[in-house]
Design an enzyme around this catalytic site. Structure first.
Site, PDB file in Angstrom:
ATOM      1  N   LEU A   1     -32.007  -3.626 -10.095  1.00  0.00           N
ATOM      2  CA  LEU A   1     -33.390  -4.095 -10.194  1.00  0.00           C
ATOM      3  C   LEU A   1     -34.334  -3.021  -9.666  1.00  0.00           C
ATOM      4  O   LEU A   1     -34.222  -2.587  -8.524  1.00  0.00           O
ATOM      5  CB  LEU A   1     -33.567  -5.400  -9.416  1.00  0.00           C
ATOM      6  CG  LEU A   1     -34.882  -6.159  -9.611  1.00  0.00           C
ATOM      7  CD1 LEU A   1     -34.694  -7.636  -9.319  1.00  0.00           C
ATOM      8  CD2 LEU A   1     -36.007  -5.607  -8.734  1.00  0.00           C
TER       9      LEU A   1
ATOM     10  N   HIS B   1     -32.526  -1.126   3.067  1.00  0.00           N
ATOM     11  CA  HIS B   1     -33.631  -0.178   3.008  1.00  0.00           C
ATOM     12  C   HIS B   1     -34.931  -0.949   3.230  1.00  0.00           C
ATOM     13  O   HIS B   1     -35.049  -2.101   2.789  1.00  0.00           O
ATOM     14  CB  HIS B   1     -33.643   0.496   1.631  1.00  0.00           C
ATOM     15  CG  HIS B   1     -34.586   1.642   1.501  1.00  0.00           C
ATOM     16  ND1 HIS B   1     -35.930   1.465   1.249  1.00  0.00           N
ATOM     17  CD2 HIS B   1     -34.394   2.988   1.577  1.00  0.00           C
ATOM     18  CE1 HIS B   1     -36.519   2.641   1.179  1.00  0.00           C
ATOM     19  NE2 HIS B   1     -35.616   3.585   1.367  1.00  0.00           N
TER      20      HIS B   1
END
Length: 340
Positions: free
Chosen positions: A127, A231
């Protein structure tokens, strides 16, 4: 801006390549390599061309298209079952407890063990949304539409679904986890390993990665600090996954240490909440609710936000723009779910 999600075709290669160059590394499913992207698109086309809902090793690549300009602004992928062409490796977090009666001490050590436990699961991944489009719920459209695609083609998917979140990457594009562990055995940087894995597969992991468990306390602090940490740009994605019923089940990525989220497919919230309705009217729906809707199947599948109003007896009214993006007419069936 109005956007809809559709299966990608080979004509989208250039657009996907431009998106891939924006990812900033650590994005194995979307490598900035034209040959790898072309192979993905060809594999997806073959899966879409097969009508039977057989549970085999398929990949579906989707793109988010601006309905006004035709530009591709995002992408996502769905794998029906991982670990078929080459092993699907993860590190499993565990604890080893040892006791000495003579010293009257118990020692518990956190361990990382190389594992293929998740082999055979379906995966939602790849994605990526263009940085300029990260508003208006487009990320949620990309993410949640995948679950409705799975529900529509349920026979092709496994009973367990996973999602790998990208781990912490530093400003130079390196991975503290890789530098503290795997990099010592491979003689290459994180970026080199990531690119090689994306284009050639991960058999080199099986060839060179140590098979014995790793004591976490023996890793440098920089590596320990990022284990199972997403992240910063992936924190919202992690919250969305948790909202859908995914949980971090003590598996992490072997490259960057990012968390792997796992859910029982039929308990994913969007799958359990989605309903199918017959389109009875297309027109103004002043009292309508903006819902995530999908229609069609395989190559003809579409997903978009649409204003919808329940009419009873399993029928709905839908706004003209939504109907146009979904390519539906009166009498067609749509699958839909609330935005929250």
């Amino acid at each position: 801006m109005s956007c809809f999600l559709r299966p990608a075709t080979l004509k989208d290669l250039g657009a996907l390549y431009e998106l891939a160059k924006l990812t900033g590394g650590g994005f194995t499913n979307l490598p900035p390599d034209r040959n790898s992207l072309r192979a993905k698109l060809e594999r997806s086309a073959a899966a879409l061309a097969r009508e039977a809902d057989e549970h085999v090793d398929d990949l579906f690549v989707m793109v988010l298209e601006n309905s006004e300009t035709g530009q591709v602004r995002g992408t996502c992928q769905i794998f029906t079952m991982v670990g078929q062409n080459w092993p699907f490796y993860s590190y499993r977090l565990g604890t080893l407890t040892q006791t000495s009666r003579e010293l009257n001490r118990t020692f518990r050590a956190d361990m990382l063990t190389l594992s293929t436990d998740l082999e055979g699961a379906s995966e939602v991944g790849g994605l990526f949304l263009h940085p300029r489009e990260r508003a208006g719920g487009l990320g949620m459209l990309l993410a949640r539409s995948r679950y409705l695609f799975i529900k529509k083609h349920r026979g092709r998917f496994s009973d367990r679904t996973l999602a790998e979140l990208r781990g912490v990457i530093d400003e130079a594009g390196g991975s503290p986890f890789w530098d503290g562990l795997a990099g010592k055995f491979f003689g290459m940087s994180f970026q080199e390993a990531d690119e090689f894995n994306a284009t050639n597969g991960n058999q080199f992991i099986a060839d060179l990665m140590p098979k014995h468990p790793i004591y976490i306390d023996m890793l440098p602090e920089s590596a320990r600090a990022v284990i199972a940490m997403p992240h910063p740009s992936g924190r919202a994605a992690m919250r969305m996954l948790e909202h859908e019923g995914f949980a971090h089940d003590k598996y992490i990525d072997i490259f960057d240490g990012g968390p792997t989220m796992v859910a029982h497919t039929d308990r994913i919230r969007s799958i359990t909440d989605a309903v199918e309705s017959r389109v009875a009217r297309i027109g103004d729906v002043p009292d309508g609710e903006r819902r995530l809707a999908t229609a069609g199947r395989l190559a003809g599948w579409r997903a978009a936000y649409a204003l919808m109003e329940p009419l009873g007896d399993g029928e709905v009214a839908i706004d003209p723009e939504g109907a146009e993006m979904l390519l539906v007419d009166v009498g067609d069936t749509v699958m839909h779910v609330g935005r929250t």
